[in-house]
Design an enzyme around this catalytic site. Structure first.
Site, PDB file in Angstrom:
ATOM      1  N   GLY A 114       0.822  -1.115   0.009  1.00  7.97           N
ATOM      2  CA  GLY A 114      -0.024   0.138   0.099  1.00  7.97           C
ATOM      3  C   GLY A 114       0.894   1.293  -0.014  1.00  7.97           C
ATOM      4  O   GLY A 114       1.946   1.399   0.681  1.00  7.97           O
TER       5      GLY A 114
ATOM      6  N   ARG B 277       0.944  -5.310  -6.159  1.00  6.48           N
ATOM      7  CA  ARG B 277       1.024  -6.848  -5.365  1.00  6.48           C
ATOM      8  C   ARG B 277       1.569  -7.622  -6.717  1.00  6.48           C
ATOM      9  O   ARG B 277       0.985  -7.701  -7.954  1.00  6.48           O
ATOM     10  CB  ARG B 277      -0.154  -7.119  -4.906  1.00  6.48           C
ATOM     11  CG  ARG B 277      -0.513  -6.644  -3.637  1.00  6.48           C
ATOM     12  CD  ARG B 277      -1.946  -6.668  -2.985  1.00  6.48           C
ATOM     13  NE  ARG B 277      -2.073  -5.298  -2.361  1.00  6.48           N
ATOM     14  CZ  ARG B 277      -1.686  -5.206  -1.279  1.00  6.48           C
ATOM     15  NH1 ARG B 277      -1.012  -5.986  -0.407  1.00  6.48           N
ATOM     16  NH2 ARG B 277      -2.004  -3.860  -0.573  1.00  6.48           N
TER      17      ARG B 277
ATOM     18  N   ASP C  88       5.433  -5.239   5.994  1.00  9.69           N
ATOM     19  CA  ASP C  88       5.583  -6.486   6.332  1.00  9.69           C
ATOM     20  C   ASP C  88       5.648  -7.346   5.177  1.00  9.69           C
ATOM     21  O   ASP C  88       6.538  -8.117   5.023  1.00  9.69           O
ATOM     22  CB  ASP C  88       5.033  -6.883   7.632  1.00  9.69           C
ATOM     23  CG  ASP C  88       3.397  -6.832   7.587  1.00  9.69           C
ATOM     24  OD1 ASP C  88       2.933  -6.398   6.613  1.00  9.69           O
ATOM     25  OD2 ASP C  88       2.865  -7.172   8.509  1.00  9.69           O
TER      26      ASP C  88
ATOM     27  N   THR D 243       4.276   2.730   5.727  1.00  7.30           N
ATOM     28  CA  THR D 243       3.078   2.217   5.954  1.00  7.30           C
ATOM     29  C   THR D 243       2.338   3.297   6.664  1.00  7.30           C
ATOM     30  O   THR D 243       3.110   3.532   7.792  1.00  7.30           O
ATOM     31  CB  THR D 243       3.028   0.911   6.419  1.00  7.30           C
ATOM     32  OG1 THR D 243       1.667   0.548   6.883  1.00  7.30           O
ATOM     33  CG2 THR D 243       4.100   0.298   7.415  1.00  7.30           C
TER      34      THR D 243
ATOM     35  N   ASP E 145      -0.001   2.470   8.829  1.00  5.19           N
ATOM     36  CA  ASP E 145      -0.356   1.956  10.029  1.00  5.19           C
ATOM     37  C   ASP E 145       0.556   1.988  11.251  1.00  5.19           C
ATOM     38  O   ASP E 145       0.097   1.736  12.467  1.00  5.19           O
ATOM     39  CB  ASP E 145      -0.523   0.391   9.716  1.00  5.19           C
ATOM     40  CG  ASP E 145      -1.885   0.237   8.831  1.00  5.19           C
ATOM     41  OD1 ASP E 145      -2.559   1.218   8.799  1.00  5.19           O
ATOM     42  OD2 ASP E 145      -2.242  -0.854   8.414  1.00  5.19           O
TER      43      ASP E 145
ATOM     44  N   ASP F 226       2.685  -0.194  12.268  1.00  6.78           N
ATOM     45  CA  ASP F 226       2.803  -1.453  12.940  1.00  6.78           C
ATOM     46  C   ASP F 226       3.893  -2.322  12.747  1.00  6.78           C
ATOM     47  O   ASP F 226       3.800  -3.681  12.986  1.00  6.78           O
ATOM     48  CB  ASP F 226       1.428  -2.279  12.105  1.00  6.78           C
ATOM     49  CG  ASP F 226       1.498  -2.526  10.670  1.00  6.78           C
ATOM     50  OD1 ASP F 226       2.615  -1.682  10.182  1.00  6.78           O
ATOM     51  OD2 ASP F 226       0.754  -3.091   9.941  1.00  6.78           O
TER      52      ASP F 226
ATOM     53  N   ARG G 293      -5.607  -2.601  10.419  1.00  8.05           N
ATOM     54  CA  ARG G 293      -6.490  -3.622  10.426  1.00  8.05           C
ATOM     55  C   ARG G 293      -5.776  -4.506  11.728  1.00  8.05           C
ATOM     56  O   ARG G 293      -6.574  -5.135  12.298  1.00  8.05           O
ATOM     57  CB  ARG G 293      -5.861  -4.536   9.332  1.00  8.05           C
ATOM     58  CG  ARG G 293      -7.111  -5.273   8.892  1.00  8.05           C
ATOM     59  CD  ARG G 293      -6.800  -5.735   7.243  1.00  8.05           C
ATOM     60  NE  ARG G 293      -7.029  -4.575   6.368  1.00  8.05           N
ATOM     61  CZ  ARG G 293      -6.381  -4.840   5.017  1.00  8.05           C
ATOM     62  NH1 ARG G 293      -6.173  -5.809   4.473  1.00  8.05           N
ATOM     63  NH2 ARG G 293      -6.212  -3.562   4.225  1.00  8.05           N
TER      64      ARG G 293
END
Lengths: 327, 327, 327, 327
Positions: B15, B76, B107, B130, B132, B134, B176
């Site tokens: 993303g 992707r 990741d 990213t 996120d 995360d 997410r």
């Protein structure tokens, strides 16, 4: 005639729109300028029925013209739809000594005030405050310019991702009966297609446009869909495209309520300022049961019946331009 | 050791995130600074397999650091998950003379590059890009600061309406597996409650919070819900509240992809600039199979295995603060 | 007549304005739509003289409509003011096969093109692109809406400080000959006073306004001054107020060039889109030596001489509203 | 120990900074959370001397965390610098029953409170609120993140014009003693050079950088100059460059006060929220004469003397990165 009105009540009703506070401020300061008293009725017709009224003066509306929403709050009132509710509202208005009303809102708001005027004869003027720009009798409604810019900013962000991934995005914008936000944010956002309630685009026509873009190697594909689309909302259209071809990597974003808020643009603040002063001056000139509007950059007053019997049509020229530019 | 590397390939994958372009620019200019050649691999692993590679120099990355998305595009790649795909990618890299790789992504991107490194031994460093936030091994990922500000701006707009109508809004933000955007946009947006994947808030606890707010006359009620909520998404939670009581006037907004785009904040641009330079310098120092990160405002390098075996935990202190302030 | 024109050259000249790129895109795509070829002339008349010309097609203007500045760049050309310079330019145009010109810029740009048209008879249309909104023959120029919003956003920020410290701010906005940005950012920014080139406000009148505000306890005091103020610029006015009284804590901010840039608003993008298509269609209909404009939301074409002999007057109503609202 | 404090007075002083309102809100809600009473002292030390104090509770700080400026207002107080002024302030505080103080501001504010603490022993904690990020003992001060983003947005706009005209811009940002805003907005804005008070760049070095950019065909040239530049302000530097060469087309913009205002970023709101709670909890734990800060994402408390004897040094790594990236 002018001197009969000495206390004006102002309120906001229906969905909020950026610039409503600028309109409230303009009404209040115009009252000060003409030596009239202004009162704020809270939460629209609900506050009228409950007698929830506050005093307003030039200072109490300081530092609000840049804020979204409405400091007088807004609500939907079921009770005002009943004769008993309106009677209560009238009694409160008399008790407060209010002898004229200015309502800021959309067609629902106007219909309520029109009925109230017919029943009790309180001089009343409406100011068009709604992001949808769906009212005849004015080129622009308060909040529309801001909402369209908000939609375009969101589309600009989404385009970053669409371009980075060669994706197709369906973006749903507000406009239940009107395609104004959609068509103009579509042109400004470089949309491949725009789906609006006023125009009978079929799904096949949409499909063709998307296919063509694919052929000519268009870098991003954005489709702007008005809430009131007749051929399915953004999610439904995305589903149909997916069913027909796996070629496109499709995502959907529904902008929703974020289009209602935020600091108003200069345009909405200036429009609201002109209309707020215009509403007060209209009342003082003896006008009533009218909506103040701006046509060709001039203040106009239109009778309630004239406005409600017409629709604010989408400019055919804009539809034409949108098509040429999506090549 | 340093002089073994002379041609570095950089790409973005997964993303997109605001600041990726600033990272690309930093990688390229650091290459120029150290007299290395830089090549851009288009569309991540997809372009590596197809040999879609462009030459980059200090000038070709001018005027991109303020843009969202990624000029190298992202995709992707299913084929890269097969040994054949990776072999093709390796052959292309050899053909281009690329002797080291820098990947910008999350990741999934890292896992791909790790596998590639194990199989072919090409020196490789990852840059965490990213929204996120995360990833373990860095305090911040590129794009997170911008995305959180975008979420907060949207919440600010929605609050205008919430306040004007005394409404309860459920706002869904990205994340997410991680509650970073949610908890921090929740604190910054003045949310009554924040629902994140990491914390086991039950629906009853949420209900209690909302009821209390009602009692103490809280003016607006916003609930921020991370995508990865364990007790239902924003729409589901809104439904449950409606079922239990008709007291609240409830609306839902899902911010969606608009959080990914837009001009990066200064923080993300500076972070990306440090990391981009750090990645090149790491490679030149002989580091490989690591992610460059920033801990306590210093560049660090962590082995792929160390990062992937940990999660980036939410600060317990932030959860505590969020509760105190939602009083 | 239409089929005589087959290759259109487009260029930007003079100060850049947000929306110029949207106009370039519209010109190019309208050319594609009508099966005409479009060429971009770089750096205005400078590039015309040097033969710095690029091919443009529908794809090469993708992803530019949201960008400030101009991808065709702009410059001032001394050489074009000489007959020799214009001859060189004409020779280049012939060599390229360009048989019509579209210029995007302000009055200086138009004057140059008019002279060129008189000398060589190349069909030519101008598009008004300037933030100052100082051209007769159109209600709005491209860039004005964005620049005014930029000014208002800056004023909003400054008001935060003015309110927190009870300070008086003089804010200088662009407009050497025109008060459009000043009067409308003044109304929208809640200014206590607005000083514009078109109106003969004396320093004593300004002083009176400020004193009154002090008396009625106005929370903030902002004075918006157009660049072209006849009674001194922002710094000079601040000095004079300081000399007369130590009552006010005064600061000055000159917004300057930051008003020129930034992503254009939806309004400027849509305006530029209409005008760009309008310019191409005008040429194809045989119009020349005209400026395309928008009056009362309709495309119009005005002869160069008509436009240059008039000034775009400030709406008297806006001046009146500004005064009522600064109470 | 904890129960000795029951009434906390909070105030803002010195220049306003975005996020001050979020800090006030956090202080007040933390007081509510710990069953303490909170009072707001208006206009800093001025209001303390005049006894201008208001009651605050969880609801009265609703809907302020997103606003720039300070709802408690700020002022400079000459009288507080005298023993008589401070005595008056102390008497007022006793009268109000205030038994602890929280000040939000910069070093001037802290020095005043330190003196007051030494003389009267009222438990006191400072919260660093200043856009300059010039305080030791904390990684970030409240307002710095927002101000830097505001500067970068302005630089982005100016770059549009710089690129369109191949111009050289000198942009002056705030920072009288500190280069934090300059260095980071410089990196994020892609500046060719950054002039800060902490580093001894000579004019010749600056000149060399600009010349090099010219040689390598750099598209835009932006120089960011901190207010506290030791080699001349933005106007002076522009003049010197002009004198040495007519090659550059030079413009100057001084961003000024617009950097102080605006809605705070998420970062500043969250920072202010942590610090506001941290200040209350510090007082309740018996801390005094300290500044609450955040180091490596953890709340810390530093003694006044420790902070004032140090300076918040610019990260050497950032200077290094800025140079590599301006290639």
């Amino acid at each position: 005639m002018e001197n009969k009105i000495s206390k004006i009540g102002v309120f906001t009703s229906g969905g909020d729109a950026p610039g409503m506070n600028a309109a409230i401020r303009a009404v209040v300061r115009a009252c000060t300028y003409y030596d009239k008293t202004s009162l704020g009725i809270m939460r629209g017709y609900e506050g009228m029925i409950e007698g929830d009224v506050i005093k307003l003066d030039a200072r109490s509306v300081g530092n609000i013209l840049q804020r979204g929403g409405t400091v007088l709050k807004s609500a939907r009132s079921k009770e005002f739809r009943t004769p008993e509710g309106r009677k209560k509202a009238y009694d409160n208005i008399k008790k407060q000594g209010i002898d004229a009303l200015i309502a800021i809102g959309g067609d629902g708001t106007f219909t309520g005030l029109h009925k109230f005027y017919e029943e009790f004869g309180v001089p009343s003027i409406c100011i068009p405050g709604t992001i949808d720009n769906d009212l005849a009798g004015t080129d622009y409604t308060i909040g529309y310019d801001t909402a369209t810019n908000t939609a375009v900013e969101a589309i600009d962000r989404i385009r970053d991702t669409a371009l980075s991934h060669n994706r197709l995005f369906f973006i749903e914008v507000m406009g239940r009966h009107s395609g104004y936000i959609a068509i103009n944010s579509g042109i400004a956002g470089g949309a491949a297609a725009v789906i609006i309630p006023e125009e009978a685009t079929s799904f096949d026509e949409l499909w063709e446009l998307l296919e063509e873009g694919g052929k000519t190697n268009k870098k991003s594909n954005l489709v702007v869909v008005a809430e009131g689309s007749k051929i399915g909302d953004a999610h439904a259209l995305a589903r149909q495209v997916k069913e027909r071809s796996s070629y496109f990597d499709i995502k959907v974003t529904v902008l929703g309520h974020l289009q209602r808020g935020g600091a108003p643009t200069y345009f909405d603040r200036v429009l609201a300022s002109h209309m707020g002063v215009g509403a007060v001056e209209g009342l003082l000139q003896g006008k009533s049961d009218v909506m103040v509007g701006v046509r060709d950059r001039k203040i106009v007053y239109n009778k309630f019946d004239d406005i409600m019997s017409k629709i604010h049509e989408i400019d055919a020229e804009s539809l034409r331009i949108a098509k040429i530019l999506s090549i």
